[in-house]
Every structure is written in C-alpha cells, then in structure tokens.
Scaffold this motif. Structure first.
Motif, PDB file in Angstrom:
ATOM      1  N   GLU A 186       0.859  -1.164  -0.219  1.00  0.00           N
ATOM      2  CA  GLU A 186       0.044  -0.021  -0.128  1.00  0.00           C
ATOM      3  C   GLU A 186       1.059   1.258   0.129  1.00  0.00           C
ATOM      4  OE1 GLU A 186      -1.792  -0.955   3.515  1.00  0.00           O
ATOM      5  OE2 GLU A 186      -2.930  -2.634   2.831  1.00  0.00           O
ATOM      6  N   GLY A 187       0.283   2.343  -0.522  1.00  0.00           N
ATOM      7  CA  GLY A 187       1.220   3.470  -0.660  1.00  0.00           C
ATOM      8  C   GLY A 187       0.260   4.711  -0.264  1.00  0.00           C
ATOM      9  N   CYS A 188       0.887   5.691  -0.446  1.00  0.00           N
ATOM     10  CA  CYS A 188       0.293   7.075   0.081  1.00  0.00           C
ATOM     11  C   CYS A 188      -0.450   7.805  -1.338  1.00  0.00           C
ATOM     12  CB  CYS A 188       1.179   7.961   0.552  1.00  0.00           C
ATOM     13  SG  CYS A 188       1.423   7.604   2.403  1.00  0.00           S
ATOM     14  N   GLN A 189      -1.509   8.022  -1.110  1.00  0.00           N
ATOM     15  CA  GLN A 189      -2.177   9.002  -2.152  1.00  0.00           C
ATOM     16  C   GLN A 189      -1.363  10.212  -2.395  1.00  0.00           C
ATOM     17  OE1 GLN A 189      -4.683   8.526  -3.780  1.00  0.00           O
ATOM     18  NE2 GLN A 189      -6.175   7.277  -2.644  1.00  0.00           N
ATOM     19  N   ARG A 190      -1.279  11.077  -3.531  1.00  0.00           N
ATOM     20  CA  ARG A 190      -0.584  12.143  -3.704  1.00  0.00           C
ATOM     21  C   ARG A 190      -1.387  13.279  -3.240  1.00  0.00           C
ATOM     22  NH1 ARG A 190       2.201  11.832  -9.644  1.00  0.00           N
ATOM     23  NH2 ARG A 190       2.715   9.594  -9.668  1.00  0.00           N
ATOM     24  N   GLY A 191      -0.815  14.182  -2.533  1.00  0.00           N
ATOM     25  CA  GLY A 191      -1.656  15.261  -2.099  1.00  0.00           C
ATOM     26  C   GLY A 191      -1.105  15.664  -0.756  1.00  0.00           C
ATOM     27  N   ARG A 192      -1.856  16.344   0.032  1.00  0.00           N
ATOM     28  CA  ARG A 192      -1.871  16.854   1.412  1.00  0.00           C
ATOM     29  C   ARG A 192      -1.876  15.463   2.524  1.00  0.00           C
ATOM     30  NH1 ARG A 192      -1.531  17.658   5.672  1.00  0.00           N
ATOM     31  NH2 ARG A 192      -2.225  19.349   7.178  1.00  0.00           N
ATOM     32  N   THR A 193      -2.568  14.607   2.258  1.00  0.00           N
ATOM     33  CA  THR A 193      -2.603  13.582   3.271  1.00  0.00           C
ATOM     34  C   THR A 193      -2.483  12.237   2.613  1.00  0.00           C
ATOM     35  OG1 THR A 193      -5.022  13.048   3.069  1.00  0.00           O
ATOM     36  CG2 THR A 193      -4.123  14.651   4.632  1.00  0.00           C
ATOM     37  N   CYS A 194      -1.910  11.160   3.211  1.00  0.00           N
ATOM     38  CA  CYS A 194      -1.731   9.920   2.614  1.00  0.00           C
ATOM     39  C   CYS A 194      -3.023   9.080   2.422  1.00  0.00           C
ATOM     40  CB  CYS A 194      -0.903   8.929   3.848  1.00  0.00           C
ATOM     41  SG  CYS A 194      -0.460   7.323   3.454  1.00  0.00           S
ATOM     42  N   LEU A 195      -4.092   9.251   3.266  1.00  0.00           N
ATOM     43  CA  LEU A 195      -5.243   8.390   3.012  1.00  0.00           C
ATOM     44  C   LEU A 195      -6.135   9.525   2.410  1.00  0.00           C
ATOM     45  CD1 LEU A 195      -5.581   6.531   6.374  1.00  0.00           C
ATOM     46  CD2 LEU A 195      -4.812   5.774   3.953  1.00  0.00           C
ATOM     47  N   VAL A 196      -7.070   9.284   1.321  1.00  0.00           N
ATOM     48  CA  VAL A 196      -7.955  10.091   0.816  1.00  0.00           C
ATOM     49  C   VAL A 196      -9.412   9.156   0.817  1.00  0.00           C
ATOM     50  CG1 VAL A 196      -8.786  11.199  -1.372  1.00  0.00           C
ATOM     51  CG2 VAL A 196      -6.434  11.272  -0.696  1.00  0.00           C
ATOM     52  N   ASN A 197     -10.277   9.669   1.408  1.00  0.00           N
ATOM     53  CA  ASN A 197     -11.713   9.077   1.636  1.00  0.00           C
ATOM     54  C   ASN A 197     -11.256   7.784   2.401  1.00  0.00           C
ATOM     55  OD1 ASN A 197     -13.456  11.141   0.652  1.00  0.00           O
ATOM     56  ND2 ASN A 197     -12.917  10.208  -1.474  1.00  0.00           N
ATOM     57  N   GLY A 198     -10.479   7.647   3.318  1.00  0.00           N
ATOM     58  CA  GLY A 198     -10.077   6.322   4.029  1.00  0.00           C
ATOM     59  C   GLY A 198      -9.400   5.470   3.192  1.00  0.00           C
ATOM     60  N   ARG A 199      -8.847   5.527   1.975  1.00  0.00           N
ATOM     61  CA  ARG A 199      -8.212   4.662   1.198  1.00  0.00           C
ATOM     62  C   ARG A 199      -6.962   4.748   0.918  1.00  0.00           C
ATOM     63  NH1 ARG A 199     -11.803   0.246   0.700  1.00  0.00           N
ATOM     64  NH2 ARG A 199     -13.986   1.269   1.069  1.00  0.00           N
ATOM     65  N   CYS A 200      -5.899   4.047   0.699  1.00  0.00           N
ATOM     66  CA  CYS A 200      -4.736   4.045   0.207  1.00  0.00           C
ATOM     67  C   CYS A 200      -4.561   4.248  -1.247  1.00  0.00           C
ATOM     68  CB  CYS A 200      -3.853   2.722   0.483  1.00  0.00           C
ATOM     69  SG  CYS A 200      -3.636   2.492   2.184  1.00  0.00           S
ATOM     70  N   ASP A 201      -3.438   4.534  -2.020  1.00  0.00           N
ATOM     71  CA  ASP A 201      -3.367   4.886  -3.183  1.00  0.00           C
ATOM     72  C   ASP A 201      -3.845   3.645  -4.075  1.00  0.00           C
ATOM     73  OD1 ASP A 201      -1.141   3.136  -3.039  1.00  0.00           O
ATOM     74  OD2 ASP A 201       0.075   4.299  -4.448  1.00  0.00           O
ATOM     75  N   ASN A 202      -4.010   2.424  -3.753  1.00  0.00           N
ATOM     76  CA  ASN A 202      -4.394   1.373  -4.465  1.00  0.00           C
ATOM     77  C   ASN A 202      -5.968   1.110  -4.112  1.00  0.00           C
ATOM     78  OD1 ASN A 202      -4.654   0.396  -1.972  1.00  0.00           O
ATOM     79  ND2 ASN A 202      -3.161  -1.422  -2.464  1.00  0.00           N
ATOM     80  N   GLY A 203      -6.619   2.000  -3.496  1.00  0.00           N
ATOM     81  CA  GLY A 203      -8.007   2.002  -3.385  1.00  0.00           C
ATOM     82  C   GLY A 203      -8.487   1.069  -2.075  1.00  0.00           C
ATOM     83  N   GLU A 204      -7.520   0.614  -1.446  1.00  0.00           N
ATOM     84  CA  GLU A 204      -7.830  -0.413  -0.317  1.00  0.00           C
ATOM     85  C   GLU A 204      -7.819   0.272   0.874  1.00  0.00           C
ATOM     86  OE1 GLU A 204      -5.889  -4.059  -0.072  1.00  0.00           O
ATOM     87  OE2 GLU A 204      -5.891  -4.384  -2.450  1.00  0.00           O
ATOM     88  N   LYS A 205      -8.359  -0.320   1.822  1.00  0.00           N
ATOM     89  CA  LYS A 205      -8.469   0.256   3.249  1.00  0.00           C
ATOM     90  C   LYS A 205      -7.280  -0.036   4.008  1.00  0.00           C
ATOM     91  CE  LYS A 205     -13.354  -0.086   4.375  1.00  0.00           C
ATOM     92  NZ  LYS A 205     -14.412  -0.413   5.424  1.00  0.00           N
TER      93      LYS A 205
END
Length: 102
Positions: free
Chosen positions: A1-20
């Motif tokens: 799992e990796g971080c989303q790009r932007g201000r926070t690692c999680l976006v809408n409670g999800r990692c960059d691969n879309g998983e919780k």
C-alpha cells in the motif's frame, strides 16, 4: 500500500491502491506510513498546506518509539481539533533483524 498524492496519505479512508489501510497494525520492516490518531494531544503550530511543523512550535517533536528506540518520525500533521488530532509518521526500511534508530 502506498500513499495518495497530495496533502494526506489517505483520501476518503483509502490508500493509493484503493484499499483500506491496515488497522491496529504497523510495519516492522520494509517502511511505510503510520497514521496516529490521538485524543487530547497538545496543539502544535504547523503549515496548513504541507502539514510540516512550524518553526514557531519551538522544540515540539512527534515520533513513535518502542522502548528507547525511535521507530517512526513525523511526516506531517493531518489535522488538529479540540478533542482529536492525527499525525502521519514514516517507518524507515530495515533489513530483517535490523533496528534503525534516530
């Protein structure tokens, strides 16, 4: 799992691969991001865009330790409120059986 790009690692409670993200778990090696949510944490000054601690915070520091060994260091303040705050910390990569300390 990796971080989303932007201000926070999680976006809408999800990692960059879309998983919780994993709950009640932290990487022991191999690196990763650890999100700590705290109640009644002291307020610290931080930059709203980057989440980095502001120089006006003085000697404030945020890290995670196991005993006397630091295992994760602050990446950014996610948010702060009157009752709850969240912080993202980086867990460094380490080889099996190796402990890295700051």
């Amino acid at each position: 799992e990796g971080c989303q790009r932007g201000r926070t690692c999680l976006v809408n409670g999800r990692c960059d691969n879309g998983e919780k993200p994993k709950e009640n778990a932290a990487p022991l090696r191999g690196g990763g991001t650890l999100t700590i949510v705290m109640r009644n944490a002291p307020l610290v000054a931080y930059h709203a865009l980057s989440g980095a601690l502001d120089a006006s915070s003085g000697l404030a520091s945020i890290s995670a330790s196991l005993g006397a060994t630091a295992v994760a260091s602050l990446v950014r303040v996610v948010f702060q409120g009157e009752d709850v705050s969240a912080f993202e910390l980086a867990v460094p990569s380490a080889a099996a059986g190796e402990v890295l300390a700051e």
